[in-house]
Design a protein around this motif. Structure first.
Motif, PDB file in Angstrom:
ATOM      1  N   ASN A   1       1.540  14.429   4.431  1.00 22.35           N
ATOM      2  CA  ASN A   1       1.349  13.428   3.355  1.00 22.35           C
ATOM      3  C   ASN A   1       0.054  13.473   2.981  1.00 22.35           C
ATOM      4  OD1 ASN A   1       0.157  10.435   3.036  1.00 22.35           O
ATOM      5  ND2 ASN A   1       2.274  10.230   2.581  1.00 22.35           N
TER       6      ASN A   1
ATOM      7  N   ALA B   1       0.852  -1.232  -0.156  1.00 19.70           N
ATOM      8  CA  ALA B   1      -0.024   0.017  -0.024  1.00 19.70           C
ATOM      9  C   ALA B   1       0.790   1.177   0.055  1.00 19.70           C
ATOM     10  CB  ALA B   1      -0.864   0.088   1.320  1.00 19.70           C
ATOM     11  N   LEU B   2       0.802   1.914  -0.875  1.00 22.88           N
ATOM     12  CA  LEU B   2       1.384   3.441  -0.925  1.00 22.88           C
ATOM     13  C   LEU B   2       0.736   4.403  -0.321  1.00 22.88           C
ATOM     14  CD1 LEU B   2       2.764   3.006  -4.592  1.00 22.88           C
ATOM     15  CD2 LEU B   2       3.917   2.204  -2.607  1.00 22.88           C
ATOM     16  N   THR B   3       0.546   4.316   1.019  1.00 23.60           N
ATOM     17  CA  THR B   3       0.063   5.308   1.767  1.00 23.60           C
ATOM     18  C   THR B   3       0.761   5.574   2.935  1.00 23.60           C
ATOM     19  OG1 THR B   3      -1.062   3.683   2.742  1.00 23.60           O
ATOM     20  CG2 THR B   3      -2.339   4.437   1.084  1.00 23.60           C
ATOM     21  N   GLN B   4       0.465   6.732   3.824  1.00 22.08           N
ATOM     22  CA  GLN B   4       1.212   7.042   5.012  1.00 22.08           C
ATOM     23  C   GLN B   4       1.108   5.867   6.012  1.00 22.08           C
ATOM     24  OE1 GLN B   4       3.374   9.199   5.764  1.00 22.08           O
ATOM     25  NE2 GLN B   4       3.592   8.786   7.893  1.00 22.08           N
ATOM     26  N   GLN B   5       2.537   5.391   6.461  1.00 21.18           N
ATOM     27  CA  GLN B   5       2.263   4.215   7.416  1.00 21.18           C
ATOM     28  C   GLN B   5       2.329   4.945   8.769  1.00 21.18           C
ATOM     29  OE1 GLN B   5       5.346   1.414   6.302  1.00 21.18           O
ATOM     30  NE2 GLN B   5       4.414  -0.369   8.087  1.00 21.18           N
TER      31      GLN B   5
ATOM     32  N   GLN C   1       0.618   8.942  -3.754  1.00 22.28           N
ATOM     33  CA  GLN C   1       0.835   9.738  -2.743  1.00 22.28           C
ATOM     34  C   GLN C   1       2.081  10.688  -2.888  1.00 22.28           C
ATOM     35  OE1 GLN C   1       2.558   7.797   0.999  1.00 22.28           O
ATOM     36  NE2 GLN C   1       3.795   6.412  -0.567  1.00 22.28           N
TER      37      GLN C   1
END
Lengths: 525, 160
Positions: free
Chosen positions: A352, A302-306, A328
């Motif tokens: 982000n 998943a290319l989201t804020q971790q 993102q």
């Protein structure tokens, strides 16, 4: 027999460690990790207590090297596996063993190995213990790197499925990278590289009815471009592969396609990156009878804020293999030390924004459907020499249709976090954290707090509570302590844990709710 | 349960051993995106703080921030270098360099996207820090971070 091998190896390792002559020419190194949970009955929150009430995952890895040769092995013991880990892992296994030769850019590995082509969209074999995941290949892997100018590798191997290798499936792959500017002798001007990969999976069909529907061979390739100049980096990757036709992809036969574009820029105290990705029919399994992360041949994170704060990560997004498009952007800035905003130690700010879409479930609606969106802002600053603060705000929209319990509902939430550390002196510090989440959907509102006291070097004590006051009114209390000294770290936690995704990198595993005591021990030597 | 106890005993044996080496033939990716050997990113002839971190690890960011805050004061007293190895995989590896620059870290940044270097050093969890002396020998190892741990780093570097 396995116990005997295990004991001999340990003895050999210990003997080697004390053999001075060996140390002068070679080395023995290793690591051990143990994670155990004692589960207790708890009627609140749907807690699950497995049979026996105990689980323990253990890993012992030993590597040694002498001259140009390296060898190693890894043993794993799930006696039994922790709650949420697959049943197939239960018991003891000699999971990895290898012999490697390295000389003048040439590397040859026989046995079990890991690897990755490009970003992993086409192929990745890796280990992630926190998920019980190990997708090593067993076979031969050859590579050659000519002074960073040209790099080539080729492999053939059998994939790992849980703790056994699947000899009914064979993987062949090749990868190359050419650094054009280095090759032309102008590597100091900028970096321009061309890369490519090929992968083949062969698995004999088990039944006649599969013929014509499932192909025994799945072939794929990728092309990549990398440009780097003066803090600016641009990357592009395109993947085209035969469909991995199987139950898990609903016997979809259309080609698998993926495109990834990344750009980063850094200068002074400024850093930014922008990522775009589109995938279609992206799932790739080493066995067409499977459909889990434990047998995946590629990696689609998943290319989201971790997020690291608990309320901000209640509903992490997971990539949708059928198809999704999104991206993102991150911006980081450091207000310098001594500046008006930076104070004595500088101030760090970050934002982000990520969003992903997928095909609508209703054919009459042509527009893509929002799967996930997140806007996050955070800042960190010291106030004098003793007080540090972190503040964070995140606004998330999560489509429950792609969640653990699918429903046609969006969950919108606003979360704030305040985190204050007071450094009493060089040894003692106390940290307090407060989080609040507002949501009109799902479980509604939450709040959470943590207090942590640390004594350097190594001691940490913490208590925390996470309370869903919007719907269930359940408290998820937790207390713990940890101690680190040199190469050893031990941690003990007791508390109630809600059902949720445990994520490592970009892959998540659903963990049932439980209450219990967790003991973790890690060391290396 | 017997096997579990056996593993615990093995751990005690393991801890008795020491003299860990850095496997410098393993490849990492440098700040320019080039695949290079570990040997090429480790400064020669001076002490090196080698830290394994990732962008979603809170203690890692605390530790790197603390070292960053002290970095120039320490440099006035002795010469050393910090090599921060990001173990982020392809989910976050493209964020590692912007994050490091955007947090003001004056360190050498390397990417270990598939964990090859991490595995060769038997790093079990982040942050794990090693201090290498001028000859490249590991003289200090620490797993985890609590505020104030940088004092031990300072004292170790000062002796080298």
């Amino acid at each position: 027999m396995r116990k005997i091998i295990f004991t001999i190896l340990l003895s050999a390792g210990a003997f080697s460690a004390s053999a001075q002559s060996f140390w002068e020419k070679g080395y023995v190194t290793g690591g051990l990790e143990s994670n155990s949970i004692y589960y207790v009955e708890d009627p609140a929150g749907g807690s699950v207590r497995p049979d026996g009430g105990f689980g323990t995952n253990n890993y012992l890895k030993i590597d040694c090297g002498l001259g140009k040769f390296e060898a190693g092995l890894q043993m794993e013991g799930y006696f039994p596996q922790l709650l949420g880990y697959p049943e197939q892992l239960k018991g003891f296994s000699l999971s990895n063993r290898y012999l490697r030769f390295r000389d003048k850019g040439f590397t040859a590995t026989v046995g079990d190995f890991y690897g990755q082509y490009g970003s992993g969209l086409l192929f990745r074999a890796y280990e992630e213990r926190s998920l019980g995941l190990n997708t090593a290949l067993e076979g031969v892997n050859l590579g050659y790197n000519w002074d960073g100018k040209i790099s080539v590798s080729a492999m053939v191997g059998f994939p790992k499925a849980f703790k056994e290798y699947n000899y009914g499936s064979r993987i062949i792959g090749a990868d190359f990278s050419v650094n054009l500017m280095e090759l032309a002798g102008h590597g100091d001007l900028f970096n321009l590289s061309l890369e490519g990969s090929f992968i083949n999976k062969h698995q004999a069909l088990e039944s006649e009815w599969m013929e014509g529907l499932i192909s025994p061979d799945v072939n794929g390739g990728s092309a990549r471009l990398l440009f780097d100049w003066n803090g600016l980096t641009l990357k592009g990757e395109y993947v085209l592969r035969d469909s991995d036709v199987s139950v898990y992809n609903n016997y979809e036969t259309g080609k698998s396609r993926a495109i990834l574009a990344e750009g980063t820029y850094t200068s002074g105290g400024f850093g930014a990156n922008l990522t775009f990705r589109r995938i279609l029919n992206a799932g790739f399994q080493s066995d067409y009878n499977q459909g889990t992360m434990f047998t995946a041949l590629n990696y689609i994170p998943a290319l989201t804020q971790q997020h690291t704060y608990s309320l901000a990560s209640l509903t992490p997004y997971q990539s949708q293999m059928d198809g999704e498009v999104g991206g993102q952007a991150d911006v980081y800035y450091f207000f310098a030390r001594g500046s008006k905003l930076g104070g004595n130690r500088g101030m760090r700010v970050h934002t982000n924004f990520s969003t992903f879409y997928g095909p609508s479930p209703m054919p009459e609606i042509k527009a893509d459907e929002l799967y996930f969106r997140d806007l996050t802002l955070d800042a960190e600053r010291w106030w004098g020499r003793h007080v540090k603060t972190v503040v964070l705000y995140t606004w998330q929209t999560y489509n429950n249709r792609v969640g653990a319990h699918p429903s046609y509902e969006f969950r919108r939430s606003h979360t704030i976090v305040g985190d204050v550390t007071y450094k009493i002196n060089n040894k003692h510090a106390v940290r307090a954290e407060y989080q609040h989440l507002w949501s009109g959907q799902g479980d509604g509102n939450w709040c959470a707090g943590t207090v942590e006291y640390t004594i350097s070097p190594g001691w940490s004590f913490s208590v925390s509570d996470m309370w869903n006051y919007g719907f269930t009114r359940i408290h998820y209390f937790n207390g713990g302590l940890s101690y680190s000294r040199s190469k050893i770290r031990a941690a003990l936690n007791f508390g109630r844990f809600r059902e949720g995704y445990q994520c490592a990198g970009g892959v998540c595993r659903l963990i049932p709710a439980y209450t219990g005591a967790n003991f973790t021990l890690t060391t290396s030597f | 349960m017997k096997r579990f106890i056996l593993l615990m005993a093995a751990m005690l044996v393991a801890v008795g051993a020491s003299a860990q080496k850095v496997v410098t033939t393993v490849n990492v990716v440098n700040a320019k995106g080039e695949t290079v050997s570990v040997a090429s990113i480790l400064p020669k002839g001076k002490p090196v703080v080698l830290s394994f971190w990732d962008t979603s690890c809170k203690p890692c960011l605390q530790e790197m921030g603390a070292i960053s805050d002290c970095y120039f004061d320490w440099m006035d007293e002795f010469d050393f270098e910090v090599v921060a190895v990001s173990t982020d995989d392809s989910r976050n590896s493209s964020k590692a360099l912007p994050l490091a620059k955007g947090r003001g870290w004056p360190f050498v940044i390397a990417l270990d996207k598939n964990g090859d270097f991490k595995r060769s050093m038997n790093v079990q969890s982040n942050p794990t820090m090693f201090i290498l002396d001028k000859t490249g020998k590991v003289v200090y190892t620490h797993i985890g971070y609590t505020p104030g741990d940088e004092q031990a780093v300072y004292e170790t570097l000062k002796k080298l």
